[in-house]
Design an enzyme around this catalytic site. Structure first.
Site, short mmCIF file in Angstrom:
data_model
loop_
_atom_site.label_atom_id
_atom_site.label_comp_id
_atom_site.label_asym_id
_atom_site.label_seq_id
_atom_site.Cartn_x
_atom_site.Cartn_y
_atom_site.Cartn_z
N ARG A 235 11.16 -1.03 11.34
CA ARG A 235 10.14 -0.50 12.23
C ARG A 235 10.03 -1.33 13.51
NH1 ARG A 235 5.13 0.37 8.13
NH2 ARG A 235 4.11 -0.87 9.76
N ARG B 31 11.81 -5.40 4.97
CA ARG B 31 11.56 -3.99 4.64
C ARG B 31 12.45 -3.07 5.47
NH1 ARG B 31 5.66 -1.74 5.34
NH2 ARG B 31 5.98 -2.65 7.39
N LYS C 33 0.84 -1.21 0.00
CA LYS C 33 0.00 0.00 0.00
C LYS C 33 0.87 1.26 0.00
CE LYS C 33 -2.02 -1.20 3.89
NZ LYS C 33 -1.35 -2.48 4.18
N ARG D 21 -0.08 -8.96 13.46
CA ARG D 21 -0.70 -7.97 12.56
C ARG D 21 -1.51 -8.67 11.47
NH1 ARG D 21 4.36 -4.86 10.79
NH2 ARG D 21 2.98 -3.92 9.26
N ARG E 247 -9.81 0.64 8.36
CA ARG E 247 -9.31 -0.67 8.75
C ARG E 247 -10.32 -1.45 9.56
NH1 ARG E 247 -3.57 0.39 8.57
NH2 ARG E 247 -2.33 -1.40 9.14
P1 AP5 Z 1 4.88 -1.60 1.83
O1 AP5 Z 1 4.54 -0.77 0.64
O2 AP5 Z 1 5.60 -0.93 2.96
O3 AP5 Z 1 3.56 -2.38 2.36
P2 AP5 Z 1 2.31 -1.85 3.16
O4 AP5 Z 1 1.10 -2.55 2.61
O5 AP5 Z 1 2.27 -0.35 3.17
O6 AP5 Z 1 2.65 -2.45 4.59
P3 AP5 Z 1 2.58 -1.84 6.04
O7 AP5 Z 1 3.26 -2.82 6.96
O8 AP5 Z 1 3.06 -0.43 6.10
O9 AP5 Z 1 1.07 -1.85 6.29
P4 AP5 Z 1 0.37 -1.95 7.59
O10 AP5 Z 1 -0.98 -1.74 7.04
O11 AP5 Z 1 0.51 -3.12 8.47
O12 AP5 Z 1 1.09 -0.82 8.48
P5 AP5 Z 1 0.69 0.67 8.80
O13 AP5 Z 1 1.90 1.48 8.81
O14 AP5 Z 1 -0.48 1.12 7.99
O15 AP5 Z 1 5.73 -2.85 1.30
C1 AP5 Z 1 6.26 -3.80 2.22
C2 AP5 Z 1 7.62 -4.29 1.70
O16 AP5 Z 1 7.43 -5.02 0.50
C3 AP5 Z 1 8.62 -3.18 1.36
O17 AP5 Z 1 9.91 -3.60 1.68
C4 AP5 Z 1 8.49 -3.00 -0.16
O18 AP5 Z 1 9.69 -2.55 -0.74
C5 AP5 Z 1 8.17 -4.44 -0.58
N1 AP5 Z 1 7.28 -4.47 -1.73
C6 AP5 Z 1 6.11 -3.80 -1.90
N2 AP5 Z 1 5.56 -4.09 -3.08
C7 AP5 Z 1 6.42 -4.97 -3.69
C8 AP5 Z 1 6.39 -5.66 -4.92
N3 AP5 Z 1 5.38 -5.53 -5.79
N4 AP5 Z 1 7.41 -6.51 -5.21
C9 AP5 Z 1 8.45 -6.69 -4.33
N5 AP5 Z 1 8.52 -6.05 -3.13
C10 AP5 Z 1 7.52 -5.22 -2.82
O19 AP5 Z 1 0.12 0.51 10.30
C11 AP5 Z 1 0.97 0.20 11.39
C12 AP5 Z 1 0.14 0.10 12.67
O20 AP5 Z 1 -0.52 1.35 12.93
C13 AP5 Z 1 -1.00 -0.92 12.66
O21 AP5 Z 1 -0.56 -2.21 12.99
C14 AP5 Z 1 -1.94 -0.33 13.71
O22 AP5 Z 1 -1.50 -0.60 15.01
C15 AP5 Z 1 -1.82 1.16 13.47
N6 AP5 Z 1 -2.82 1.67 12.50
C16 AP5 Z 1 -2.54 2.21 11.27
N7 AP5 Z 1 -3.68 2.56 10.65
C17 AP5 Z 1 -4.69 2.23 11.50
C18 AP5 Z 1 -6.10 2.32 11.41
N8 AP5 Z 1 -6.71 2.84 10.34
N9 AP5 Z 1 -6.83 1.88 12.46
C19 AP5 Z 1 -6.25 1.38 13.56
N10 AP5 Z 1 -4.92 1.25 13.71
C20 AP5 Z 1 -4.15 1.67 12.69
#
Ligand code: AP5
Length: 213
Positions: free
Chosen positions: A162, A127, A13, A173, A88
């Site tokens: 992270r 990552r 994402k 997660r 979410r």
């Molecule tokens: P990346 O693009 O970083 O993936 P992502 O889907 O953004 O993953 P996240 O871990 O950031 O998502 P998340 O939803 O768990 O965390 P968030 O920060 O929102 O890609 C991942 C890796 O893969 C990278 O190394 C990239 O280079 C590689 N990659 C990507 N695409 C690729 C491809 N096509 N081919 C090869 N490699 C690839 O949330 C963190 C925490 O915050 C949550 O756990 C929760 O506690 C809280 N939180 C956030 N939002 C909310 C909400 N709305 N409600 C409640 N709690 C929330």
């Protein structure tokens, strides 16, 4: 243009949102990035959120809706925005509908990125993220390494793993995703704006998005 990016942790994402920001000159609103910024500042919101984040749980909806309400009203969002990691939960999706109605905003697409679980685990454990909260560039030690080890190509700040990237927290997660967030696929799937795309290849995702948007 207003987009929602759905998908499990590691689906790409953030990676796709950063590419869309460049292509369409719109803003990325990542609730994860906003929360990590608050944690770094040591604010009351950050102190409360850190416990949930480091346990792989969701932060309470009320905190998230306050963050989103502030973000969408900022002047940077006037040209459109990408919601990365929000909504979410079903209550967040309901609250988003009300917020869009109140501000007279129109959603253009809901994109669900689909990636098998073994790939998610591999991606998340390898990552690396830029530590500069204004940059947040995303790297991967296997598929997208920095040119100089440990240093962000874009801004020169250190790149880090992270706090929620240990194997145990990643597994939690993924459980939280299945329990609380995956039901959003059913919530949106009858809407013509909803599209599921394979998230395996970022270039292919951008090509598919080019046809949809
Ligand atoms: P990346 O693009 O970083 O993936 P992502 O889907 O953004 O993953 P996240 O871990 O950031 O998502 P998340 O939803 O768990 O965390 P968030 O920060 O929102 O890609 C991942 C890796 O893969 C990278 O190394 C990239 O280079 C590689 N990659 C990507 N695409 C690729 C491809 N096509 N081919 C090869 N490699 C690839 O949330 C963190 C925490 O915050 C949550 O756990 C929760 O506690 C809280 N939180 C956030 N939002 C909310 C909400 N709305 N409600 C409640 N709690 C929330």
């Amino acid at each position: 243009m207003i987009l929602i990016l759905l998908g499990p942790p590691g689906a790409g994402k953030g990676t796709i949102a950063q590419a869309l920001v460049k292509t369409y000159s719109i803003v990325q609103i990542s609730t994860g990035d906003i929360l990590r910024g608050e944690v770094k500042k040591g604010s009351p919101v950050g102190k409360e959120a850190a416990g949930y984040m480091n346990a792989g749980k969701l932060v309470p909806d009320s905190i998230i809706m306050d963050c989103i309400g502030i973000a969408v009203q900022s002047k940077e969002c006037a040209n459109g925005f990408i919601l990365d990691g929000f909504p979410r939960t079903i209550p967040q999706a309901d609250a988003l509908k009300d917020l869009m109605r109140n501000f007279n905003l129109k959603l253009n697409a809901v994109i669900n990125l689909e990636v098998p679980e073994d790939v998610l685990l591999r991606r998340l454990t390898s990552r690396r993220t830029c530590s500069n909260t204004a940059c947040q560039a995303i790297y991967n030690v296997h598929t997208k390494p920095t040119k100089k080890e440990g240093v962000c190509d874009a801004c020169g700040s250190p790149v880090i793993q992270r706090d929620d990237e240990t194997v145990d927290v990643i597994k939690q997660r993924l459980v939280t995703y299945k329990d609380k967030t995956e039901p959003l696929i059913k919530y949106y799937e009858k809407d013509p704006l909803f599209h599921t795309i394979s998230g395996l290849d970022a270039a292919e995702v951008m090509k598919e998005l080019g046809k949809i948007l």
